[in-house]
Write an enzyme that holds these catalytic residues in place. Sequence first.
Site, PDB file in Angstrom:
ATOM      1  N   HIS A 261      29.739  60.989  -3.770  1.00  0.00           N
ATOM      2  CA  HIS A 261      29.306  60.937  -2.395  1.00  0.00           C
ATOM      3  C   HIS A 261      30.362  60.133  -1.588  1.00  0.00           C
ATOM      4  CE1 HIS A 261      26.040  60.663   0.759  1.00  0.00           C
ATOM      5  NE2 HIS A 261      26.657  59.576   1.206  1.00  0.00           N
ATOM      6  N   GLU A 262      30.281  58.802  -2.334  1.00  0.00           N
ATOM      7  CA  GLU A 262      31.456  57.729  -1.483  1.00  0.00           C
ATOM      8  C   GLU A 262      32.692  58.236  -1.653  1.00  0.00           C
ATOM      9  OE1 GLU A 262      29.907  55.572  -0.006  1.00  0.00           O
ATOM     10  OE2 GLU A 262      28.006  56.056  -0.716  1.00  0.00           O
ATOM     11  N   HIS A 265      33.237  60.470   1.095  1.00  0.00           N
ATOM     12  CA  HIS A 265      33.590  59.597   2.457  1.00  0.00           C
ATOM     13  C   HIS A 265      35.200  59.103   2.500  1.00  0.00           C
ATOM     14  CE1 HIS A 265      29.842  59.306   4.323  1.00  0.00           C
ATOM     15  NE2 HIS A 265      29.026  58.700   3.470  1.00  0.00           N
ATOM     16  N   GLU A 291      29.339  62.202   7.004  1.00  0.00           N
ATOM     17  CA  GLU A 291      28.184  62.461   6.044  1.00  0.00           C
ATOM     18  C   GLU A 291      28.503  63.911   5.368  1.00  0.00           C
ATOM     19  OE1 GLU A 291      26.534  60.050   5.054  1.00  0.00           O
ATOM     20  OE2 GLU A 291      24.951  60.898   4.037  1.00  0.00           O
TER      21      GLU A 291
END
Lengths: 497, 497
Positions: A261-262, A265, A291
């Site tokens: 997820h990170e 980003h 997101e």
Amino acid sequence: MPDPYQQLLPQLQRLHRLRGAMALLSWDQEVTMPAAGIASRAGHRATLAELIHAQITDPALGELLDAVADRDDLPPPARADLREARRARDRAVKLPASLVRELAEATALAQADWQRARADDDWPRFAPHLARLVELKRREATALGAAAEPYDALLDEFEPGLRAAEVAEIFDGLRRALAELVSRFAARDPQALALPPGPYPLATQETLSRRILTAMGYDFEAGRLDVSAHPFTESMGRGDVRVTSAFHPDNLLSGLTSTMHEGGHALYEQGLPAELHEQPAGQAVSVAVHESQSRLWENHVGRSLPFCRWLAPILALAFPRRLGGLTPEALYRAANVVQPSPIRIEADEVTYNLHVVLRFEIERALFSGALEPDGVPEAWRTILRRDLGLEVEDDRHGALQDIHWSLGVFGYFPTYTLGNLYAAMFWEQARRELPELDDHVARGDFAGLRGWLREKIHARGSILTAAELCREITGRDLASDDFIAHLKAKHTALARR
Amino acid sequence: MPDPYQQLLPQLQRLHRLRGAMALLSWDQEVTMPAAGIASRAGHRATLAELIHAQITDPALGELLDAVADRDDLPPPARADLREARRARDRAVKLPASLVRELAEATALAQADWQRARADDDWPRFAPHLARLVELKRREATALGAAAEPYDALLDEFEPGLRAAEVAEIFDGLRRALAELVSRFAARDPQALALPPGPYPLATQETLSRRILTAMGYDFEAGRLDVSAHPFTESMGRGDVRVTSAFHPDNLLSGLTSTMHEGGHALYEQGLPAELHEQPAGQAVSVAVHESQSRLWENHVGRSLPFCRWLAPILALAFPRRLGGLTPEALYRAANVVQPSPIRIEADEVTYNLHVVLRFEIERALFSGALEPDGVPEAWRTILRRDLGLEVEDDRHGALQDIHWSLGVFGYFPTYTLGNLYAAMFWEQARRELPELDDHVARGDFAGLRGWLREKIHARGSILTAAELCREITGRDLASDDFIAHLKAKHTALARR
């Protein structure tokens, strides 16, 4: 006569750099700062915030912006600079200093009592703070000039131009579709599908995270991975985009999922256009598009069967005793268990957005006046029952679970789901344009996907608005059908295997 | 009418906080920043420096300072605030922006060529930069209004009020005394006195460093120890004072000595007066007094026989194969080998200050015009021969070894030796006032010494000037006799054992 746009650039650059310094103050506070440094750090941040505000509200900046307002001869990046600078300035100028101060004080008090209220399951302790914050944010909405309803002005802070009515329309269909998926696909015996219990040594989880980030194309020369209480990504500026993750000995997938997820980003930040790196046009376009990048990697890549084909043997080698015989299939099932839970941050890909819809409905009702803060726990229970079929035990597992409101943050939750919807649309488009995508993912080769995302999204900065970017890439406006189709296809197939 | 001193305080606080944010930008750059972040970081620092400069030179600040200039009713901390604020402002206001810019450009160029010149032993490559920097710094001295000679204005930046003539008088006696000590006590066979060759595992060295810092009283809740290329200490503000050290597998004492040195700096910062923590009066009084704290712990504590009594068994346990039989006596000898070397940062307690005297003589001659940059290597060799009896192989081991000049830093070197002289005076006084000091040190109990330093020096901030503080504590002005007596006594006794 000097070109006012050229005169504007150093001021925009200065603001960008101050925000970069502010980002380091935040990152350090979460990762490296000694505990006793917190009061000094609050001072650093307050002073820098004050200087940033002074720069944005400087009348000289306003005059320059006015001087270029009618220029239509400028190239798209310059127009994006002006759009974003005008937007930031308008917000800053419109908010009275007294309101900003009242909000700072109210949130400081609210945070302390929220923590206690959550610990003691004591909603009445938090309710007056919520009432006060809603009142102040309503005044903020009035000052900013809300579009159709006060909540619009709050949404706009995170997703420029977005209106509550649009969100409601999208969310309503989404909610029904998801509730149906939950009733069809909720796991009967989630434990049976989960990975074996740990412990999975934290150091090995971190090593695996580095391997996954490297495979994704995250540039460790221009970033780093650390551990923090809550995973986050922070960009100090070009060449310095850092991710954190959090690892749990008994939950291997939680940490690896956070890392991906990170990483999503971070790839966005690392892929922003180098030539515009100190200008507004060179920054990420919106919270929801940001997101979308994290969710795309977390869910569309990370929870896919091709990815599990790549990862399963790696996990089997890393944890031979616990996962020696792990098959891609078993990993895929473990990563896709549908299991209603009262806690948003523990939710799976299907149920997650129902949590967001719930918060959106409550926030919108709070700001329209249809719901009083006292009534939030009851409304929470009603919606949770309706959408997830769950009875919530107490407010710690209900309306007190999230930090957002205590920080005075309203209108942010929807961006989580909008990110999921964008992600599904972008992913569908990528699959169409990259026919061998699944094969590449199954080999741990993400270069094609990363290149596509970079070209289509990252390198575009905020030259287009989020809505324009979505249309440019997919030819369509933001909608929930790709996302619903993705979940339906995945879980229908999973149920048939 | 509002009290102008009270109006001044928020401005001083803002400056303090901006310097704290700047300190974090520096610390992070050396310790945690990814390599590719360097350009962004230069931008952060330039913008913050610009804002700090704008705050200091703000006419409103000048008016407030003028309004309180004649106030003699203020308590000592407020008077120190005004003294230091006035001083910082005067320097900033007097320097023309064009000169500041020229210096920034010249040092940027000089640094790049200094690195290459040092690598290639190519003095002529660096000499024109030195000439240019001396010219610019001479203009700076003129702008600042030098006392008796231009070099005074440069000394004053680091040690307020200090004059070259005073330094020369102190250094002249010191030089003769040290040259004599070197000729008497230089080791005939340094290798025989050294600790066994390593490797000493770096992780164990770091653990020992933590143990020593903890024993010294360094508060890890309000700080941290990291590894960096060059050891340093950085304070982000109250509650956040961080040290770094550097460890070498083959040189155990180098790393532990660095740790104690930085620990001394850090105890000073951690002991500054809490109630003045965001005011100039609450900051360290001068560079030389700061250095006195590091040198006191490094040399007077760390290289003493009582300390070796405490440390030797700890080292023997930590490295049983290399140092299993280490006696306090052997450790003491190893820590006190006198051995002339051309490199300043490798010098021992006796020869170190001869390196500083050399640099002082050369800098002063450069600024008086008695020496041209072209003549520096020759002057260097002459003085090194005279004071240390050494023939320097090349300029890499001579006039190109230090980074200071390439940074445009002149007048800083003397503070290293002044720190040693202050340290000896403070140490003598502490011994008089703490009769059981040696016994406590031999048990690893540093609470009494730390308490004494805190009360006498740290908690005084900059309420007194450095010279006043020295007189208050020792009853005397800064001089070299305590330092010379300390070395004489130590080495005479060592030679007799």
